[in-house]
Write an enzyme that holds these catalytic residues in place. Structure first.
Site, PDB file in Angstrom:
ATOM      1  CB  SER A  22      19.176  32.925  18.566  1.00  0.00           C
ATOM      2  OG  SER A  22      18.643  32.534  19.791  1.00  0.00           O
ATOM      3  CE  LYS A  31      19.070  34.989  21.612  1.00  0.00           C
ATOM      4  NZ  LYS A  31      19.639  33.732  22.135  1.00  0.00           N
ATOM      5  CE1 TYR A  64      15.888  36.204  23.636  1.00  0.00           C
ATOM      6  CE2 TYR A  64      14.271  34.629  24.450  1.00  0.00           C
ATOM      7  CZ  TYR A  64      15.506  34.897  23.892  1.00  0.00           C
ATOM      8  OH  TYR A  64      16.351  33.862  23.594  1.00  0.00           O
ATOM      9  CE1 TYR A 123      23.005  30.966  21.634  1.00  0.00           C
ATOM     10  CE2 TYR A 123      22.429  29.271  20.068  1.00  0.00           C
ATOM     11  CZ  TYR A 123      22.161  30.465  20.686  1.00  0.00           C
ATOM     12  OH  TYR A 123      21.030  31.153  20.346  1.00  0.00           O
ATOM     13  CB  VAL A 157      16.435  26.884  18.123  1.00  0.00           C
ATOM     14  CG1 VAL A 157      17.586  26.789  19.097  1.00  0.00           C
ATOM     15  CG2 VAL A 157      15.365  27.836  18.605  1.00  0.00           C
TER      16      VAL A 157
HETATM   17  N1  GLU Z   1      13.695  31.686  21.369  1.00  0.00           N
HETATM   18  C1  GLU Z   1      14.741  30.710  21.576  1.00  0.00           C
HETATM   19  C2  GLU Z   1      14.991  30.545  23.062  1.00  0.00           C
HETATM   20  O1  GLU Z   1      15.016  31.535  23.753  1.00  0.00           O
HETATM   21  C3  GLU Z   1      15.966  31.164  20.872  1.00  0.00           C
HETATM   22  C4  GLU Z   1      17.115  30.210  20.997  1.00  0.00           C
HETATM   23  C5  GLU Z   1      17.924  30.103  19.714  1.00  0.00           C
HETATM   24  O2  GLU Z   1      17.446  30.430  18.633  1.00  0.00           O
HETATM   25  O3  GLU Z   1      19.080  29.671  19.807  1.00  0.00           O
HETATM   26  O4  GLU Z   1      15.143  29.464  23.549  1.00  0.00           O
END
Ligand code: GLU
Length: 303
Positions: free
Chosen positions: A63, A66, A190, A238, A256
């Site tokens: 993530s 992003k 994505y 988050y 993650v």
């Molecule tokens: N590719 C992971 C997902 O979409 C990213 C989530 C993350 O890194 O927090 O679940």
């Protein structure tokens, strides 16, 4: 203490920790990463890098990608992006579907999964998935001043095969007319952006495009840098964003894969990697390490 001495001290402290969190097991390729890995790098505005541990080992940025896609999407559509994505902390899990129904398919922010899927969908308006990914990787390579940055296809495939929750989110967005492309197409892009691999050194260097330091080449407008940082501090972890802001006092974006990108506006960019996560999906020791670094270097946006 010098920055290097602070990093050495943090490395020693972290090597003594028994509780290292849990690796992300819902993406099978990530489940096999060694829990004992730990890397930390600090890139100063002038490009000088201090590092420790596994700072040159590539890991899945997940993530953290992003922040880069958000910068590209804002470059393409500007403030129109905010007609499709909000700018509020979610207070919910990164992959929650609950809030999306309540709020009529407008994700709370661009960093939770639903919001990031919409951001990727925006980028796809003017390019094919291959072009969009090539543009993203070029942007990151340019920011890091390093051409040795790639997407790990096995990680992308692994997530595609098990990403039922993200497929549910994408279909849900589509049902609210907030996804312009087929869920398979947007998610294929994505999953590949999340599967970009970078080392802490590369990520810290790339993160300098978000620190607005004087004398540096500007990849995006300074006003946009400030706004992306505002979103990082309010939404970058988050439903753990408030806790990270309280403890560290700096904007950060977690993934993650166990990485966190942290900015010290005007001064430096920090990347940390420790694959064990908290139940909220953020790196356990990564946050502790940057908390120590921010305290010892006296880096906080709050003075
Ligand atoms: N590719 C992971 C997902 O979409 C990213 C989530 C993350 O890194 O927090 O679940």
């Amino acid at each position: 203490m010098s920055i290097q001495e602070i990093l050495d001290h943090i490395h020693l402290e972290m090597s003594r920790r028994d509780n290292r969190g849990q690796v992300a097991s819902y993406i099978p390729e990530l489940a096999s990463v060694d829990l004992n890995r730990f890397g930390l790098a600090v890139a100063m505005a002038d490009g000088q890098v201090y590092s420790v541990g596994d700072a040159d080992v590539p890991f899945s940025i997940q993530s953290i990608s992003k922040v880069f896609t958000l910068a590209l999407a804002l470059g393409k559509v500007g403030n129109k992006l905010w007609e499709r994505v909000g700018r509020e902390p979610s207070g919910n899990a990164f992959n929650s579907i609950l809030q999306l129904e309540h709020e009529q398919g407008i994700p709370r922010n661009p960093f939770i999964n639903a919001g990031a899927i919409v951001v990727t969908d925006v980028i796809l308006a003017s390019s094919s998935p291959a072009e969009a990914l090539a543009e993203l990787v070029s942007f990151i390579r340019y920011a890091a001043d390093d051409s040795n940055i790639y997407i790990n296809d096995a990680v992308a495939l692994s997530e595609k095969q098990t990403g039922h929750r993200n497929f549910a989110l994408a279909h849900f967005l589509r049902s609210f007319d907030n996804l312009d492309h087929a869920p398979e197409l947007t998610l294929g892009t994505y999953f590949h952006q999340c599967a970009i691999e970078m080392s802490c050194r590369q990520l810290a260097l790339a993160g300098r495009f978000l620190i607005n330091a004087s004398g540096m080449p500007q990849l995006i407008a300074p006003g946009r840098v400030r706004r992306i940082n505002a979103l990082m501090i309010t939404c970058g972890h988050y439903d753990g964003s408030g806790d990270f802001a309280y403890r560290v006092g700096l904007p950060g974006k977690s993934g993650v894969g166990g990485g966190i990108l942290v900015t010290v506006p005007g001064k430096a960019s920090i990347a940390v990697w420790s694959p064990g996560l908290t139940p909220l999906g953020n790196s356990l020791l990564g946050a502790e390490a940057v908390q120590m670094l921010a305290q010892q270097a006296e880096w906080s946006i709050f003075g």
